[in-house]
Write a protein that holds these residues in place. Structure first.
Motif, short mmCIF file in Angstrom:
data_model
loop_
_atom_site.label_atom_id
_atom_site.label_comp_id
_atom_site.label_asym_id
_atom_site.label_seq_id
_atom_site.Cartn_x
_atom_site.Cartn_y
_atom_site.Cartn_z
N GLY A 131 -5.87 -6.35 4.12
CA GLY A 131 -4.47 -5.94 4.15
C GLY A 131 -4.19 -4.54 3.65
N MET A 132 -5.22 -3.70 3.58
CA MET A 132 -5.02 -2.31 3.18
C MET A 132 -5.79 -1.44 4.15
SD MET A 132 -5.60 -0.59 -0.60
CE MET A 132 -4.64 -1.88 -1.41
N VAL A 133 -5.14 -0.43 4.72
CA VAL A 133 -5.80 0.39 5.72
C VAL A 133 -5.60 1.87 5.41
CG1 VAL A 133 -5.57 -1.33 7.55
CG2 VAL A 133 -3.79 0.39 7.26
N LEU A 134 -6.54 2.66 5.87
CA LEU A 134 -6.46 4.12 5.81
C LEU A 134 -5.88 4.61 7.12
CD1 LEU A 134 -7.30 6.91 4.57
CD2 LEU A 134 -9.50 6.59 5.72
N VAL A 135 -4.88 5.46 7.05
CA VAL A 135 -4.34 6.11 8.24
C VAL A 135 -4.52 7.61 8.09
CG1 VAL A 135 -2.70 4.29 8.85
CG2 VAL A 135 -1.99 6.08 7.27
N ASP A 136 -4.84 8.27 9.19
CA ASP A 136 -4.98 9.72 9.11
C ASP A 136 -4.65 10.36 10.45
OD1 ASP A 136 -7.24 9.24 10.64
OD2 ASP A 136 -8.66 9.93 9.13
N GLY A 137 -4.55 11.66 10.41
CA GLY A 137 -4.18 12.44 11.59
C GLY A 137 -3.73 13.81 11.15
N ASN A 138 -2.86 14.44 11.94
CA ASN A 138 -2.46 15.80 11.59
C ASN A 138 -1.48 15.88 10.43
OD1 ASN A 138 -0.12 14.93 12.84
ND2 ASN A 138 -0.10 16.53 14.42
N LEU A 139 -1.09 14.73 9.87
CA LEU A 139 -0.25 14.71 8.66
C LEU A 139 -1.06 14.49 7.38
CD1 LEU A 139 2.90 12.77 9.88
CD2 LEU A 139 2.58 15.22 9.62
N GLY A 140 -2.37 14.31 7.52
CA GLY A 140 -3.22 14.07 6.36
C GLY A 140 -3.74 12.65 6.34
N ARG A 141 -4.23 12.23 5.20
CA ARG A 141 -4.77 10.89 4.99
C ARG A 141 -3.85 10.13 4.05
NH1 ARG A 141 -10.46 10.23 5.76
NH2 ARG A 141 -10.84 9.31 3.71
N ALA A 142 -3.63 8.85 4.34
CA ALA A 142 -2.72 8.06 3.53
C ALA A 142 -3.19 6.61 3.51
CB ALA A 142 -1.29 8.15 4.07
N VAL A 143 -2.62 5.87 2.58
CA VAL A 143 -2.93 4.45 2.40
C VAL A 143 -1.74 3.63 2.87
CG1 VAL A 143 -3.33 2.66 0.66
CG2 VAL A 143 -4.50 4.86 0.47
N MET A 144 -2.03 2.54 3.57
CA MET A 144 -1.00 1.57 3.95
C MET A 144 -1.39 0.19 3.43
SD MET A 144 0.32 2.21 7.85
CE MET A 144 1.58 0.93 7.70
N LYS A 145 -0.47 -0.47 2.79
CA LYS A 145 -0.65 -1.87 2.42
C LYS A 145 0.14 -2.70 3.42
CE LYS A 145 -0.02 -5.14 -1.39
NZ LYS A 145 0.46 -5.30 -2.79
N VAL A 146 -0.57 -3.46 4.25
CA VAL A 146 0.09 -4.18 5.33
C VAL A 146 0.10 -5.69 5.13
CG1 VAL A 146 -0.37 -2.38 7.03
CG2 VAL A 146 -2.04 -4.22 6.71
N SER A 147 -0.38 -6.14 3.97
CA SER A 147 -0.49 -7.59 3.76
C SER A 147 0.86 -8.28 3.77
CB SER A 147 -1.22 -7.87 2.44
OG SER A 147 -0.66 -7.14 1.38
N ALA A 148 1.94 -7.55 3.44
CA ALA A 148 3.28 -8.15 3.47
C ALA A 148 4.10 -7.67 4.66
CB ALA A 148 4.02 -7.82 2.17
N VAL A 149 3.49 -6.86 5.53
CA VAL A 149 4.19 -6.31 6.69
C VAL A 149 3.87 -7.17 7.91
CG1 VAL A 149 4.50 -4.29 8.18
CG2 VAL A 149 4.08 -3.98 5.73
N LYS A 150 4.90 -7.68 8.58
CA LYS A 150 4.67 -8.49 9.78
C LYS A 150 4.03 -7.66 10.87
CE LYS A 150 8.46 -11.75 8.96
NZ LYS A 150 9.73 -12.31 9.49
#
Length: 631
Positions: A420-439
């Protein structure tokens, strides 16, 4: 069960990556270790100052250079519910240590601030910095070099990471972490969230909101939701730094006091005069991988994508968000604790607790068992829970079957197949997402950007009715160099209301949301931040932002030539740097590392200079007993 290949591969990569700094760190431990008691390095004058106020029997033991002295480092204060129980712990500890023929000394206190009190206030901008201040306070307490092991009394957000960072800089000393436990269960977390959202809509009064909050946070102990504080406690268990099952025993109970006494006696047993288990050896690469896995398997706080990196750094170990991301893909989610579910940590503990989680992960080949813990055994010894037998603690195997499969499940039937935790990245940089509570239907958002330079500016727009639309809120200048990287929970009820009304919304920020991150998709800790050259300052209102947790995308859909032609946005940050003591932390803002490197203010361990002798000059005072010439 054989170790999962991804766990093995990530561990091996960390070991290889860390070899230079870990080697240097272990050399520091060897240089600091002494045969006999640590206070043997002190002169007579030094030592006399160190026990002048102690009772006669304790003083005699300290004079003899035979029995260990255990330091107490505590985050006690009586305003904050999580730390108030520590008031009674020193007396329990000193009595327990005397019973095993040793001495305990209260070495020092460290600050403990509460993000719940400072949320949305100027003081919140000191919160992240307080972690390294706590580490330095720990170093000051231990700098007297009187101690052979240490008991660390701490619970909440920055306190436990700060204590552990400080402990690892004295890694030659054994360490036992001692929790205070959670408060008893108040009103349901679902009801708490409902009233907060009503208040954000103007449908509940401030008096109703305060009554709601007071019914939730109502007594001694840590908050019962699974935020950073309780994630800390789970991590101390899975890292082998707690006595098994100690984390979630409520304060003021006989079992809580008995566990405190048992922890004190264990701290004596693992000194140089006994088994000798220094904390710098306990916290190794496999221990850190176990910590990441435990965090993922329980849906723990995203703050630990900063804190675990910094803790590892203190031990000469280098981890990054790729490690979290790869492990998250294969670690099953075994718990549903608020904000990832309705239950609190008391329900989790009653359903089987940490011992159940550790056993399930070990049996599935998802944890390293071949680690050293404060018990001097592998992690399998921590698959237990404590009970009282008279006034003594006994441990029994964790239950084979969950007591409530809506809260806790086996690895064979998890709530989800990933952490439930993912790394997202692209031209805005690198960031963390916690999706365990996100539908699932909310995990992809593509919408126009609306930029804000503070959470106050966002809330002003929300209250003015300007946000009833699809958008991605880009909250800028919230990184550690800008304003200390405060948590942005004031945004949560407003964004949740918009999402509930059918709007497609998301948050992108270089700030934090922590363990209470909820149902709205949020890419947080964007790294590097604008003041470190990060691209978030290139976003303009109306840019289409794509945030996709499934593909790991964080992208401004702007033509490359347009993107390359832009200059960084600027903001007047003067108001974030003065007042409420913020000017005292200017050195932190100027030296702190980026979020992915732990937002740390200290370097990785380096080789010891050949001229350095840790105990140099130790014998000077002893040549003239009682002299003040060496003072």
């Amino acid at each position: 069960m054989a170790l999962h290949p991804v766990v093995e591969a990530v561990t091996n990569r960390i070991i290889q990556r860390s070899r230079p700094s870990r080697t240097a760190y272990l050399a520091h431990l060897d240089a600091a270790r002494m045969q006999g008691v640590q206070r043997g390095a002190l002169s007579c004058t030094n030592l006399a100052h160190g026990f002048a106020a102690f009772p006669a029997n304790d003083k005699l033991k300290l004079k003899e250079f035979k029995k260990p002295s255990v330091a107490i480092v505590s985050s006690y204060n009586d305003m904050l519910s999580a730390h108030q129980p520590f008031e009674s712990f020193p007396a329990i500890i000193k009595d327990a240590v005397r019973k095993v023929d040793a001495v305990a000394q209260f070495a020092g206190g460290v600050p403990a601030m509460c993000d719940g009190v400072t949320q949305g206030q100027p003081g919140m901008e000191l919160s992240l910095f307080s972690r390294d201040a706590i580490a330095m306070g720990t170093a000051v307490a231990l700098s007297h070099n009187m101690f052979d092991s240490v008991l660390y009394l701490g619970v909440c957000d920055k306190i436990v990471p700060g204590l552990l960072i400080g402990a690892l800089h004295f890694g030659h000393l054994p360490a036992v972490f001692v929790p205070a436990g959670p408060m008893t269960t108040g009103i349901s977390n679902k009801e708490k969230a409902r009233i907060r959202q009503l208040y954000a809509q103007g449908k509940a009064t401030r008096e109703e909101l305060l009554e709601n909050e007071a019914a939730s946070y109502h007594g001694a102990g840590t908050c019962t939701f699974y935020g950073t504080a309780n994630s800390n406690q789970m991590l101390m268990e899975i890292m082998g730094l707690h006595l098994p099952g100690a984390a979630f025993i409520t304060p003021g109970t006989p079992l809580r006091d008995a566990l405190t006494a048992a922890a004190a006696q264990r701290a004596v047993a693992i000194t140089e005069q006994g088994e000798y288990i220094p904390v710098g050896q306990v916290v190794d690469e496999k221990c850190m991988v176990n910590a990441i896995i435990g965090l993922l398997a329980t849906g723990g706080s995203t703050n630990h994508t900063l804190h675990l990196v910094a803790i590892a750094r203190a031990a000469g170990i280098v981890i990054d968000w790729d490690d979290f991301n790869e492990l998250s893909a294969v670690i099953p989610m075994l718990t549903r604790i608020y904000p990832n579910g309705d239950a609190d940590v008391n329900h989790f503990h009653a359903a089987g607790g940490t011992g159940f989680v550790i056993r399930e992960l070990l049996d599935a080949g998802l944890l390293h068992d071949d680690v050293t813990t404060i018990l001097g055994k592998g992690l399998r010894a921590h698959c237990t829970e404590p009970f009282l037998d008279g006034d003594k603690v006994v441990w029994k195997p964790a239950p084979e079957i969950t007591g409530d499969d809506s809260v806790l499940r086996p690895a064979s039937a998890p709530f989800s197949a990933d952490g439930g935790m993912v790394l997202v990245d692209g031209n805005l940089g690198r960031a963390v997402m916690k999706v365990s509570a996100v539908k699932v239907e909310h995990r992809v958002v593509e919408a126009p950007a609306l930029t804000f330079d503070s959470q106050e500016a966002f809330m002003h727009a929300y209250k003015a009715g300007r946000l009833d639309r699809d958008f991605v809120a880009v909250i800028r200048f919230q990184g550690p160099r800008a304003n200390g990287m405060p948590e942005l929970h004031a945004l949560t009820p407003a964004l949740a209301n918009l999402q509930d009304a059918g709007r497609h919304v998301a948050l992108v920020t270089d700030g934090r949301m922590s363990g209470a991150s909820g149902k709205v998709p949020a890419a947080i800790h964007v790294s590097p931040e604008i003041l470190a050259g990060g691209p978030l300052g290139l976003v303009r209102d109306g840019d289409i932002i794509r945030l996709d947790a499934g593909t790991g995308t964080l992208e401004a859909l702007v033509p490359a030539e347009v993107w390359a032609s832009r200059t960084q946005a600027t903001a007047d940050l003067g108001s974030c740097q003065v007042g409420m003591g913020r000017e005292l932390f200017a050195m932190y803002r100027s030296t702190i590392s980026e979020a992915e490197k732990g937002a740390a203010t200290f370097p990785l361990p380096a080789p010891i200079p050949s001229t350095l002798n840790v105990h140099e000059g130790a014998d000077i005072g002893n040549t003239v007993p009682g002299s003040d010439e060496d003072f």
